[in-house]
Design a protein around this motif. Structure first.
Motif, PDB file in Angstrom:
ATOM      1  N   ARG A   1      -7.066   4.157 -11.090  1.00  0.00           N
ATOM      2  CA  ARG A   1      -5.967   5.069 -11.424  1.00  0.00           C
ATOM      3  C   ARG A   1      -6.146   5.639 -12.824  1.00  0.00           C
ATOM      4  NH1 ARG A   1      -4.835   1.641  -6.911  1.00  0.00           N
ATOM      5  NH2 ARG A   1      -3.479   2.881  -5.541  1.00  0.00           N
TER       6      ARG A   1
ATOM      7  N   ARG B   1       0.826  -1.206   0.000  1.00  0.00           N
ATOM      8  CA  ARG B   1       0.000   0.000   0.000  1.00  0.00           C
ATOM      9  C   ARG B   1       0.863   1.259   0.000  1.00  0.00           C
ATOM     10  NH1 ARG B   1      -3.166  -3.238   3.550  1.00  0.00           N
ATOM     11  NH2 ARG B   1      -2.139  -2.296   5.374  1.00  0.00           N
ATOM     12  N   ALA B   2       1.964   1.216   0.737  1.00  0.00           N
ATOM     13  CA  ALA B   2       2.867   2.365   0.763  1.00  0.00           C
ATOM     14  C   ALA B   2       3.492   2.588  -0.612  1.00  0.00           C
ATOM     15  CB  ALA B   2       3.957   2.155   1.810  1.00  0.00           C
TER      16      ALA B   2
ATOM     17  N   CYS C   1       2.137   1.761  -3.536  1.00  0.00           N
ATOM     18  CA  CYS C   1       1.096   2.322  -4.405  1.00  0.00           C
ATOM     19  C   CYS C   1       0.901   3.815  -4.141  1.00  0.00           C
ATOM     20  CB  CYS C   1      -0.220   1.570  -4.203  1.00  0.00           C
ATOM     21  SG  CYS C   1      -0.281  -0.035  -5.012  1.00  0.00           S
ATOM     22  N   ARG C   2       0.955   4.192  -2.871  1.00  0.00           N
ATOM     23  CA  ARG C   2       0.811   5.615  -2.539  1.00  0.00           C
ATOM     24  C   ARG C   2       1.952   6.426  -3.152  1.00  0.00           C
ATOM     25  NH1 ARG C   2      -1.052   3.635   2.514  1.00  0.00           N
ATOM     26  NH2 ARG C   2       1.040   3.845   3.433  1.00  0.00           N
ATOM     27  N   ARG C   3       3.144   5.854  -3.175  1.00  0.00           N
ATOM     28  CA  ARG C   3       4.273   6.556  -3.791  1.00  0.00           C
ATOM     29  C   ARG C   3       4.032   6.764  -5.286  1.00  0.00           C
ATOM     30  NH1 ARG C   3      10.106   6.784  -1.978  1.00  0.00           N
ATOM     31  NH2 ARG C   3       9.959   6.844   0.285  1.00  0.00           N
TER      32      ARG C   3
ATOM     33  N   ASP D   1       1.118   6.829  -6.682  1.00  0.00           N
ATOM     34  CA  ASP D   1      -0.016   7.746  -6.803  1.00  0.00           C
ATOM     35  C   ASP D   1       0.419   9.205  -6.673  1.00  0.00           C
ATOM     36  OD1 ASP D   1      -1.691   5.603  -7.087  1.00  0.00           O
ATOM     37  OD2 ASP D   1      -2.374   5.599  -5.007  1.00  0.00           O
ATOM     38  N   VAL D   2       1.417   9.443  -5.824  1.00  0.00           N
ATOM     39  CA  VAL D   2       1.858  10.814  -5.576  1.00  0.00           C
ATOM     40  C   VAL D   2       2.876  11.284  -6.612  1.00  0.00           C
ATOM     41  CG1 VAL D   2       3.112  12.288  -3.941  1.00  0.00           C
ATOM     42  CG2 VAL D   2       1.349  10.727  -3.112  1.00  0.00           C
TER      43      VAL D   2
ATOM     44  N   GLU E   1      -5.924  -2.766  -9.675  1.00  0.00           N
ATOM     45  CA  GLU E   1      -5.697  -1.389  -9.245  1.00  0.00           C
ATOM     46  C   GLU E   1      -5.779  -0.395 -10.392  1.00  0.00           C
ATOM     47  OE1 GLU E   1      -2.284  -2.804  -5.986  1.00  0.00           O
ATOM     48  OE2 GLU E   1      -1.733  -1.865  -7.892  1.00  0.00           O
TER      49      GLU E   1
END
Length: 507
Positions: free
Chosen positions: A185, A50-51, A53-55, A57-58, A181
């Motif tokens: 996105r 999850r971390a 994916c957040r990277r 995403d950002v 996912e």
């Protein structure tokens, strides 16, 4: 294994993917138990995933979203310019405005596959900014045109530059995200198109307020939108990583985890070298042609809304400035509906029902608008119908591309089908730009009915294809004697597509 991907995670690496915990028989054999299959595709450390994916995403998604916003602005600003008198200022003859709309789509289709192949070879992170710089430059040059011939030529080169943009973005995202996912996105990314259509109306509203000068206001519109596009392209060339393996913002553990995620749930071989002979084999499967037919049905309403929404709303009786302003709300709600359906689709891990729903919304929107004779008496209903038009064109465009990318584990075949399917949908702008005829103005009844029919056929084809996939999965389960889902089978074992007995359709 080809390319510059990192090696698999080490056997003692428990922070990413514990490969030793994967049973050999589940990796090497033709079939394993369902528990073994799920073990292969599992991630040990879900918090780390999850971390990661957040990277992405950002660091990646916002850049691509803004790039596509400028792509949509530069492609769709002609309708805004037309409401400010472009045809009159350039002395167009009857039918010439439709011609400059139409010419865009010919190079858009011709050059998409070769440019997409170049993107696969040299990395989308390098080719996308170059394409963006080019179409931004063509938009700026449009401000200097003096006649039909000049803008006609520029629209040709604009079509070339934008041809492979969307297919390469889709392929680029599949290098970072799992199949389940991808839709949300891609929806966030594609929502930029709706926001761009709304933003274009706001920009046009502001630019058309400029005091009269030696330059017509529509020329300022081209200069402003093209200039910002060129500047952002230069930044994107420096910013985007070529792959997760070369992303400077990731640690070695994160790079290993990124590799494993894509290996088991996106690509059969990560960063596989493009071979045309292998890629063209995608057309051995009849479902590929069904996907392309659905893209055709999707393209007509998408391009009808993108190119003619200002003209459709103009029928409501507003002046030029207010007409552009009233295009904002339908496009914004279209983006919201797109996100709702895409998030629901990812949550349910299913695509086809949401694609059908989108097509049906399109059908209803155009039919309702076409059925109104006295638009002033039913102006609220007419304006609401324009909202349904945008709701129905946004979601299928994202979910359809996601659907067939989810069902293709071979990277070369994936990029080839996408580079044909997406431009084919855009080629239908030839239909849209020629059914909205000047003589049918302001109601455009034949055009509205035509677009609605394409929506109905698209819903039918998507529904039938989804049913076929469901029945075929059941048949494969009976033959294998084990129930399997597409998301539980590692994509490295699905490289051959439907010809493999282990293959399961992602519905």
């Amino acid at each position: 294994m080809t390319g510059s991907s990192p090696s698999r995670p080490s056997r003692d690496d428990t922070k990413t993917a514990d490969i030793e915990s994967f049973p050999d028989e589940a990796v090497k054999g033709n079939f394993g138990t369902q528990a073994e299959l799920e073990n292969v595709t599992a991630i040990v450390d879900h918090k780390a995933e999850r971390a990661l994916c957040r990277r992405f995403d950002v660091r990646i998604l916002p850049m691509l979203t803004i790039m596509y916003l400028f792509n949509a602005l530069d492609k769709g600003n002609l309708g805004n310019a037309e409401t400010d008198g472009l045809s009159n200022d350039l002395n167009f003859k009857e039918g010439q405005y439709n011609l400059i709309l139409s010419i865009f789509f010919i190079p858009y289709v011709i050059f998409a596959p070769p440019f997409a192949m170049l993107g696969k070879k040299f990395s989308p992170a390098r080719v996308l900014p170059i394409l963006m710089f080019t179409f931004g430059s063509m938009t700026m040059c449009s401000a200097a045109t003096k006649n039909f011939g000049g803008i006609f030529a520029l629209r040709w080169f604009l079509g070339m530059a934008e041809a492979a943009f969307f297919p390469l973005v889709i392929y680029y995202l599949t290098m970072f995200y799992r199949r389940g996912e991808l839709a949300r996105r891609l929806a966030i990314f594609y929502a930029a198109s709706n926001i761009a259509n709304a933003f274009s109306g706001l920009i046009a509203f502001g630019v058309f307020q400029f005091p009269k000068s030696s330059l017509e206001n529509w020329r300022y519109l081209f200069l402003i939108e093209g200039g910002v596009t060129v500047l952002w392209a230069a930044f994107a060339f420096w910013y985007l990583p070529r792959s997760a393996a070369e992303a400077k913002f990731l640690s070695e553990d994160e790079k290993a985890l990124a590799f494993h995620r894509i290996q088991v749930d996106s690509s059969a071989v990560v960063n596989e070298k493009f071979k045309f002979r292998e890629a063209i084999a995608i057309f051995k499967h009849p479902t590929s042609f069904i996907f392309l037919f659905i893209e055709i049905c999707l393209g007509v309403p998408i391009q009808g809304v993108a190119l003619f929404m200002p003209q459709i709303i103009e029928r409501l009786g507003y002046k030029t400035v207010k007409t552009n302003l009233y295009t904002v709300a339908p496009n914004v709600t279209g983006a919201v509906m797109l996100l709702i359906l895409a998030f629901c689709s990812d949550f349910a891990k299913i695509r086809s029902p949401f694609i059908v729903l989108g097509f049906l919304l399109t059908f209803c929107g155009f039919i309702v608008y076409a059925s109104i004779d006295d638009v002033q008496a039913k102006i609220d209903v007419a304006y609401f119908a324009t909202f349904m038009m945008t709701w129905g064109t946004s979601a299928p465009s994202v979910l359809l591309s996601t659907w067939y990318n989810n069902n293709i584990a071979h990277e070369g075949r994936r990029v080839l089908l996408t580079s044909i399917g997406v431009p084919l949908a855009n080629l239908m702008g030839l239909v849209s730009s020629n059914v909205f005829r000047e003589k049918d103005k302001p109601k455009y009844e034949p055009a509205l009915i035509t677009v609605a029919c394409f929506g109905a056929v698209g819903a039918l084809l998507a529904g039938l294809l989804g049913l076929y996939m469901w029945f075929d999965n059941k048949r494969r389960d009976r033959r294998a004697g084990v129930k399997m889902r597409a998301r539980d089978i590692p994509t490295e074992r699905m490289r051959d597509g439907p010809s493999s007995p282990e293959f399961r359709w992602f519905l």
